[in-house]
Write a protein that holds these residues in place. Structure first.
Motif, PDB file in Angstrom:
ATOM      1  N   LEU A  82     -22.381 -52.367  -1.745  1.00  0.00           N
ATOM      2  CA  LEU A  82     -21.081 -52.603  -2.667  1.00  0.00           C
ATOM      3  C   LEU A  82     -20.647 -54.014  -2.210  1.00  0.00           C
ATOM      4  CD1 LEU A  82     -19.363 -49.680  -0.719  1.00  0.00           C
ATOM      5  CD2 LEU A  82     -19.624 -50.131  -2.669  1.00  0.00           C
ATOM      6  N   ALA A  83     -19.525 -54.872  -3.388  1.00  0.00           N
ATOM      7  CA  ALA A  83     -19.650 -55.770  -3.337  1.00  0.00           C
ATOM      8  C   ALA A  83     -17.562 -55.981  -2.724  1.00  0.00           C
ATOM      9  CB  ALA A  83     -19.363 -56.676  -4.167  1.00  0.00           C
ATOM     10  N   LEU A  84     -17.006 -56.109  -1.469  1.00  0.00           N
ATOM     11  CA  LEU A  84     -15.625 -56.406  -1.153  1.00  0.00           C
ATOM     12  C   LEU A  84     -14.325 -57.479  -1.241  1.00  0.00           C
ATOM     13  CD1 LEU A  84     -14.960 -54.038   2.104  1.00  0.00           C
ATOM     14  CD2 LEU A  84     -15.394 -53.771   0.004  1.00  0.00           C
ATOM     15  N   ALA A  85     -14.137 -58.175  -2.465  1.00  0.00           N
ATOM     16  CA  ALA A  85     -13.847 -58.908  -3.260  1.00  0.00           C
ATOM     17  C   ALA A  85     -12.669 -58.899  -2.516  1.00  0.00           C
ATOM     18  CB  ALA A  85     -14.026 -58.806  -4.860  1.00  0.00           C
ATOM     19  N   PHE A  86     -11.851 -60.334  -1.392  1.00  0.00           N
ATOM     20  CA  PHE A  86     -10.572 -60.406  -1.138  1.00  0.00           C
ATOM     21  C   PHE A  86      -9.840 -61.753  -1.297  1.00  0.00           C
ATOM     22  CE2 PHE A  86     -12.516 -57.816   2.324  1.00  0.00           C
ATOM     23  CZ  PHE A  86     -11.693 -56.426   2.605  1.00  0.00           C
ATOM     24  N   LEU A  87      -8.388 -61.467  -2.158  1.00  0.00           N
ATOM     25  CA  LEU A  87      -8.059 -62.760  -3.132  1.00  0.00           C
ATOM     26  C   LEU A  87      -7.509 -63.257  -1.921  1.00  0.00           C
ATOM     27  CD1 LEU A  87      -7.399 -60.265  -7.044  1.00  0.00           C
ATOM     28  CD2 LEU A  87      -9.191 -62.443  -6.083  1.00  0.00           C
ATOM     29  N   ASP A  88      -6.842 -64.182  -2.622  1.00  0.00           N
ATOM     30  CA  ASP A  88      -5.984 -64.828  -1.623  1.00  0.00           C
ATOM     31  C   ASP A  88      -4.426 -65.259  -2.203  1.00  0.00           C
ATOM     32  OD1 ASP A  88      -6.728 -66.690  -3.545  1.00  0.00           O
ATOM     33  OD2 ASP A  88      -7.920 -68.049  -1.760  1.00  0.00           O
ATOM     34  N   GLU A  89      -4.034 -66.251  -1.859  1.00  0.00           N
ATOM     35  CA  GLU A  89      -2.699 -66.440  -2.501  1.00  0.00           C
ATOM     36  C   GLU A  89      -2.930 -67.009  -4.541  1.00  0.00           C
ATOM     37  OE1 GLU A  89      -3.260 -69.476   0.335  1.00  0.00           O
ATOM     38  OE2 GLU A  89      -3.323 -67.238   0.738  1.00  0.00           O
ATOM     39  N   MET A  90      -4.064 -67.607  -4.539  1.00  0.00           N
ATOM     40  CA  MET A  90      -3.896 -68.621  -5.918  1.00  0.00           C
ATOM     41  C   MET A  90      -5.222 -67.981  -6.465  1.00  0.00           C
ATOM     42  SD  MET A  90      -2.911 -71.226  -5.287  1.00  0.00           S
ATOM     43  CE  MET A  90      -3.483 -72.002  -7.065  1.00  0.00           C
ATOM     44  N   ASN A  91      -5.023 -65.902  -6.223  1.00  0.00           N
ATOM     45  CA  ASN A  91      -5.896 -65.089  -6.712  1.00  0.00           C
ATOM     46  C   ASN A  91      -7.818 -65.620  -6.725  1.00  0.00           C
ATOM     47  OD1 ASN A  91      -4.031 -62.798  -6.994  1.00  0.00           O
ATOM     48  ND2 ASN A  91      -3.545 -64.654  -8.697  1.00  0.00           N
ATOM     49  N   ASP A  92      -8.084 -66.710  -5.581  1.00  0.00           N
ATOM     50  CA  ASP A  92      -9.635 -66.790  -5.875  1.00  0.00           C
ATOM     51  C   ASP A  92     -10.146 -66.151  -4.968  1.00  0.00           C
ATOM     52  OD1 ASP A  92      -9.590 -68.815  -7.465  1.00  0.00           O
ATOM     53  OD2 ASP A  92      -9.431 -70.066  -5.971  1.00  0.00           O
ATOM     54  N   ALA A  93     -11.104 -65.214  -4.665  1.00  0.00           N
ATOM     55  CA  ALA A  93     -11.788 -64.353  -3.639  1.00  0.00           C
ATOM     56  C   ALA A  93     -12.592 -64.727  -2.598  1.00  0.00           C
ATOM     57  CB  ALA A  93     -13.119 -62.935  -4.776  1.00  0.00           C
ATOM     58  N   GLU A  94     -12.843 -64.472  -2.085  1.00  0.00           N
ATOM     59  CA  GLU A  94     -13.194 -64.209  -1.125  1.00  0.00           C
ATOM     60  C   GLU A  94     -14.785 -63.265  -0.083  1.00  0.00           C
ATOM     61  OE1 GLU A  94     -13.841 -64.310   4.120  1.00  0.00           O
ATOM     62  OE2 GLU A  94     -11.950 -65.662   3.100  1.00  0.00           O
ATOM     63  N   TYR A  95     -15.537 -63.027  -0.215  1.00  0.00           N
ATOM     64  CA  TYR A  95     -16.815 -61.954  -0.990  1.00  0.00           C
ATOM     65  C   TYR A  95     -17.136 -61.699   0.761  1.00  0.00           C
ATOM     66  CZ  TYR A  95     -16.037 -62.747  -5.969  1.00  0.00           C
ATOM     67  OH  TYR A  95     -16.241 -62.583  -6.905  1.00  0.00           O
ATOM     68  N   VAL A  96     -17.244 -59.390   0.335  1.00  0.00           N
ATOM     69  CA  VAL A  96     -17.950 -58.995   1.501  1.00  0.00           C
ATOM     70  C   VAL A  96     -19.464 -58.327   1.503  1.00  0.00           C
ATOM     71  CG1 VAL A  96     -18.382 -57.915   4.081  1.00  0.00           C
ATOM     72  CG2 VAL A  96     -16.180 -59.968   3.109  1.00  0.00           C
ATOM     73  N   LEU A  97     -20.478 -58.381   1.519  1.00  0.00           N
ATOM     74  CA  LEU A  97     -21.102 -57.945   0.750  1.00  0.00           C
ATOM     75  C   LEU A  97     -21.772 -57.037   1.408  1.00  0.00           C
ATOM     76  CD1 LEU A  97     -23.194 -60.328  -1.117  1.00  0.00           C
ATOM     77  CD2 LEU A  97     -20.890 -59.144  -2.045  1.00  0.00           C
TER      78      LEU A  97
END
Length: 309
Positions: A82-97
């Motif tokens: 699984l890859a969890l993608a957390f979008l910030d206010e600029m809609n860029d993603a930070e991932y947790v795998l």
């Protein structure tokens, strides 16, 4: 028809907006590129590995329904990553795998490659010691067969603790590639280099003479022998940046397939050709930023499908 093979890990992506799950979709950099190309009518095979669980079968069915060849996907007993993608206010993603692989990895027969085929590889599988032997075997066979090889490092800050070992593998990967395409963030991680000129010197030192360097909405730089060109990008209303780089790669490959020659020599690709190739790649990436999917939409791909035909 010339064929494309993409090599990399596969995930099921779950995207979060404001800490709430917003969507779930098959993902992984090379899967994303493969789906975009298949939607354009390209003969594309994904070389990867998937669990034999329910979620893995869902991903496999999705690939097949989109026209991606799945014959070189290794199905193992275990859980789908699984890859969890957390979008910030600029809609860029930070991932947790979340990933657990079996002891034996990528247990597939090597594909039979031929001149003019295009191979794209990169991301985590390209710097995994567990699949290194198999990957190098495929790439060296591809070089011997006269295939064109593209490498996208696609690395994350989480790998910095092991950057020494990873850098050695990256440099070997570059040495096997005809084209290296990467973002400024990745090259800062790999080489601690902050300019396209610095990166190009490091890429040339590793044995590749064609670099495509992307820097988000600031533009794209091409450095290939004597050809040094900057391409601006237009601003778009961004919904998500997930898959933008992968779609850029799909547009890049689409443009290379449109050329008459089936070998890669920078002197055979003139400025007009490069302009068309890069502009196509930029259009693919910009389109994906305007939607939630990780790949170009079927509506967008229709015009390219007709164009290649």
């Amino acid at each position: 028809m010339r064929r494309v093979f993409t090599i990399g890990e596969t995930f099921y992506d779950i995207t979060f907006r404001e800490k709430v799950p917003a969507s779930g979709t098959p993902g992984g950099a090379m899967l994303n590129t493969a789906v975009s190309l298949a939607r354009c009518g390209i003969d594309v095979t994904l070389i990867s590995e998937l669990s034999a669980d329910h979620l893995g079968s869902t991903i496999n069915d999705f690939l097949m329904s989109n026209g991606v060849n799945t014959e070189n996907i290794y199905r193992y007993v275990g859980k789908t990553p699984l890859a969890l993608a957390f979008l910030d206010e600029m809609n860029d993603a930070e991932y947790v795998l979340y990933e657990t692989y079996p002891h034996e990895r990528l247990q597939i027969l090597n594909p039979v490659l031929r001149k003019g085929d295009i191979i794209l590889f990169g991301s985590l599988m390209a710097v995994s010691e567990q699949v290194r032997e198999k990957l190098l075997d495929i790439l060296k066979n591809a070089r011997d067969a006269g295939a064109i090889i593209l490498y996208d490092p696609n690395l994350r800050e989480s790998l910095l603790n092991n950057i020494g070992t990873i850098r050695n593998m990256v440099q070997e990967n570059i040495s096997l590639a005809h084209v290296v395409r990467g973002s400024h963030r990745e090259f800062e991680i790999i080489f601690a280099a902050e300019s396209v000129d610095e990166v190009y010197e490091r890429v040339k030192e590793s044995g590749c003479y064609c670099l495509i360097y992307t820097k988000e909405n600031r533009g794209v730089w091409l450095k290939a022998g004597e050809n040094e060109t900057y391409y601006p990008v237009s601003m778009v209303e961004t919904v998500s940046t997930i898959g933008a780089g992968d779609s850029f790669n799909a547009g890049l490959i689409y443009g290379l397939l449109a050329l008459d020659n089936d070998s890669f020599f920078t002197e055979c690709i003139n400025e007009t050709n490069w302009n068309s190739i890069i502009e196509t790649a930029i259009s693919f990436a910009a389109h994906v930023c305007t939607q939630n999917e990780n790949y170009i939409s079927k509506d967008f791909s229709n015009s390219f499908n007709r164009r290649m035909a």
